[in-house]
Design a protein around this motif. Structure first.
Motif, PDB file in Angstrom:
ATOM      1  N   GLU A 123       0.855  -1.518  -0.143  1.00  0.00           N
ATOM      2  CA  GLU A 123       0.123  -0.013  -0.033  1.00  0.00           C
ATOM      3  C   GLU A 123       0.816   1.341   0.012  1.00  0.00           C
ATOM      4  O   GLU A 123       0.456   2.231  -0.111  1.00  0.00           O
ATOM      5  N   ASN A 154      -4.889   5.080  -5.632  1.00  0.00           N
ATOM      6  CA  ASN A 154      -5.813   5.667  -4.835  1.00  0.00           C
ATOM      7  C   ASN A 154      -6.183   7.162  -5.113  1.00  0.00           C
ATOM      8  O   ASN A 154      -7.105   7.792  -4.753  1.00  0.00           O
ATOM      9  N   ARG A 155      -5.007   8.059  -5.773  1.00  0.00           N
ATOM     10  CA  ARG A 155      -5.266   9.475  -5.819  1.00  0.00           C
ATOM     11  C   ARG A 155      -5.759   9.567  -7.089  1.00  0.00           C
ATOM     12  O   ARG A 155      -6.288  10.514  -7.524  1.00  0.00           O
TER      13      ARG A 155
END
Length: 256
Positions: free
Chosen positions: A37, A46-47
């Motif tokens: 992660e 994630n962004r």
């Protein structure tokens, strides 16, 4: 602990979706020494929020194997963006058909009248020449000097073979209709790489040289002590740089 999907790549999911962002690279991109992660691929996913990020990097890969990963693995998913992330050592790996530390053979290429083709047994030097190359300090010194020369002048196989592979990656991506971003990652002991910058300019390539981050603001704080791979802070630095490039050049990949 490193976990892989069914295809053998480091991931928290199977690779099934069309239109991902794909990464190819070596152990730096794979994320050696950091939790999944915290790798820059996971941080980037994630962004972005609109497309998965599929990481096809493998420890020990050279520039040649990154090209193969695109040809035989990544392009079948019709990616929206390809990121080729490397360190300078990966150029040396392209010239090696046998990895003595890992104990396995790998494909490698030769330039035959300006065209890349896979190396065959007939291209191998005689046994005595191979022994000299592997064991004499003079041969090792010559090899090192050619690498150093290749950082500044477009001479020697260390440079010419890799330059052609980078060109072919760009051409393949163009044929696939996908943009490609080349990223030179920070690594300990980096030096100026003028030939690479000039080559990227001549190709009209998208290129991020993060080597300056090694020498300037980040220093040793972005590396795992006693190891040399980038740490969590280093992965954040890379993720930020790639995200900022996407924000400026391919904003449709970012969720509003």
């Amino acid at each position: 602990i490193y976990k892989t999907n069914a295809d053998g790549f480091r991931a928290d999911k199977e690779f099934v979706q069309q239109g991902p962002v794909v990464l190819v690279g070596d152990s730096f991109t794979f994320g050696t020494g950091v939790a999944y992660e915290h790798t820059f691929g996971a941080l980037l996913e994630n962004r972005l929020g609109t497309a998965p990020v599929y990481n096809f990097a493998m420890p020990g890969f050279g520039i040649d194997q990154m090209w193969m990963a695109l040809q035989y693995q990544a392009f079948r998913f019709a990616p929206k963006l390809v990121v080729v992330a490397f360190v300078d050592e990966d150029f040396t790996r392209s010239l090696t058909a046998y990895r003595k530390y890992e104990g396995f053979n790998k494909p490698s290429y030769v330039l035959d009248r300006g065209t890349l083709r896979l190396q065959t047994r007939e291209d191998q030097p005689p046994a005595l020449a191979k022994y000299i190359r592997r064991n004499l300090a003079l041969a090792n010194a010559i090899s090192l000097n050619m690498e150093q020369l290749g950082h500044h002048l477009p001479l020697g196989s260390w440079w010419t073979i890799n330059a052609e592979i980078l060109q072919q990656i760009a051409l393949d991506a163009r044929e696939q209709g996908v943009p490609v971003l080349f990223v030179r990652l920070p690594s300990i002991g980096q030096r100026e790489f003028a030939t690479l910058s000039s080559h990227m300019d001549s190709m009209g390539a998208h290129f991020l040289d993060l080597g300056d981050r090694t020498r300037d603001d980040a220093g040793q704080e972005i590396f795992i002590p006693g190891d040399g791979h980038i740490n969590e802070q280093g992965h954040r630095l890379v993720a930020d740089a790639i995200f900022n490039w996407i924000d400026a050049n391919q904003r449709e990949l970012i969720a509003e």
